[in-house]
Design a protein around this motif. Structure first.
Motif, PDB file in Angstrom:
ATOM      1  N   ILE A 119       6.801  67.288  18.383  1.00 39.69           N
ATOM      2  CA  ILE A 119       8.072  66.829  18.955  1.00 39.69           C
ATOM      3  C   ILE A 119       9.149  67.916  18.900  1.00 39.69           C
ATOM      4  O   ILE A 119      10.172  67.798  19.559  1.00 39.69           O
ATOM      5  CB  ILE A 119       8.596  65.528  18.299  1.00 39.69           C
ATOM      6  N   GLU A 120       8.900  68.987  18.140  1.00 39.54           N
ATOM      7  CA  GLU A 120       9.829  70.119  18.088  1.00 39.54           C
ATOM      8  C   GLU A 120       9.403  71.251  19.019  1.00 39.54           C
ATOM      9  O   GLU A 120      10.132  72.227  19.183  1.00 39.54           O
ATOM     10  CB  GLU A 120       9.935  70.650  16.660  1.00 39.54           C
ATOM     11  N   ASN A 122       8.610  73.186  22.533  1.00 34.69           N
ATOM     12  CA  ASN A 122       9.323  73.192  23.809  1.00 34.69           C
ATOM     13  C   ASN A 122       8.637  72.359  24.886  1.00 34.69           C
ATOM     14  O   ASN A 122       9.318  71.732  25.703  1.00 34.69           O
ATOM     15  CB  ASN A 122       9.539  74.619  24.298  1.00 34.69           C
ATOM     16  N   TYR A 124       7.116  69.532  24.687  1.00 32.02           N
ATOM     17  CA  TYR A 124       7.518  68.133  24.526  1.00 32.02           C
ATOM     18  C   TYR A 124       9.004  67.963  24.836  1.00 32.02           C
ATOM     19  O   TYR A 124       9.396  67.048  25.562  1.00 32.02           O
ATOM     20  CB  TYR A 124       7.213  67.659  23.105  1.00 32.02           C
ATOM     21  N   ARG A 125       9.819  68.858  24.312  1.00 23.69           N
ATOM     22  CA  ARG A 125      11.263  68.770  24.519  1.00 23.69           C
ATOM     23  C   ARG A 125      11.613  68.889  26.010  1.00 23.69           C
ATOM     24  O   ARG A 125      12.464  68.174  26.521  1.00 23.69           O
ATOM     25  CB  ARG A 125      11.977  69.821  23.686  1.00 23.69           C
ATOM     26  N   HIS A 126      10.926  69.810  26.718  1.00 26.61           N
ATOM     27  CA  HIS A 126      11.148  69.937  28.163  1.00 26.61           C
ATOM     28  C   HIS A 126      10.762  68.644  28.875  1.00 26.61           C
ATOM     29  O   HIS A 126      11.497  68.164  29.742  1.00 26.61           O
ATOM     30  CB  HIS A 126      10.324  71.090  28.745  1.00 26.61           C
ATOM     31  N   LEU A 173      16.582  72.565  27.558  1.00 30.18           N
ATOM     32  CA  LEU A 173      16.612  72.181  26.142  1.00 30.18           C
ATOM     33  C   LEU A 173      18.007  71.760  25.689  1.00 30.18           C
ATOM     34  O   LEU A 173      18.140  71.065  24.700  1.00 30.18           O
ATOM     35  CB  LEU A 173      16.098  73.327  25.273  1.00 30.18           C
TER      36      LEU A 173
END
Length: 175
Positions: A119-120, A122, A124-126, A173
């Motif tokens: 979850i940290e 990129n 997933y974050r994207h 992000l």
């Protein structure tokens, strides 16, 4: 909001999502990768995939023990013995990373590992940021993203083009 930390939502999705769920559960991919906290990321979960889109599975992997990870992947029947696997090590944003690419049924699969929780990462974050944008901007925007992807433009740059982002990988992000 969809809980992207579980793959159950795929069962209720479009045809390709349902099929992805079938393949991932049939081969018990997430069960066999469970100690690496696997998450599905990329375009298929948010329905902006195109014909050659792959299933991106991101994992937390301590690359000091890379050999153990590779042995576990290769020899626990996660990947059938007759399937060819391509392994690549790289540095992404100053972080050691590893990818394993292979075909499973009709899907190209990429297992991506970094030494941090998925979850940290990129990817997933994207995906979460892109999903939020798609929800806000609607179907026309979504179709424009898909059209750009069909032209060979990667996902983040496609968002960058439509949203006039200077550096889409970083700017997404921040959203």
């Amino acid at each position: 909001m969809i809980d992207f930390t579980e793959i159950e939502y795929l069962k209720l999705g479009n045809g390709r999502q349902k099929r992805a769920y079938e393949v991932l559960t049939q081969y018990k991919i997430f069960e066999k990768l469970s100690k690496y906290s696997p998450l599905l990321a990329g375009t298929i979960p948010i329905e902006i995939d195109v014909e050659n889109s792959d299933l991106d599975i991101i994992c937390e992997v301590d690359l000091r023990f890379e050999e153990d990870f590779l042995k576990e992947i290769m020899f626990t029947e996660l990947i059938p013995a007759d399937i060819r696997v391509f392994v690549e090590k790289m540095i992404i944003n100053e972080e050691e990373s590893i990818t394993l690419n292979f075909m499973l049924e009709e899907f190209s699969i990429e297992i991506f590992g970094q030494n941090k929780p998925p979850i940290e990462q990129n990817a997933y974050r994207h995906m979460v940021a892109e999903h939020k944008i798609l929800q806000e901007k609607g179907e026309d925007f979504k179709q424009k993203i898909i059209e750009l992807k069909k032209q060979g433009i990667k996902t983040e740059p496609a968002f960058g083009i439509l949203m006039h982002l200077e550096n889409p990988y970083e700017d997404l992000l921040k959203l």
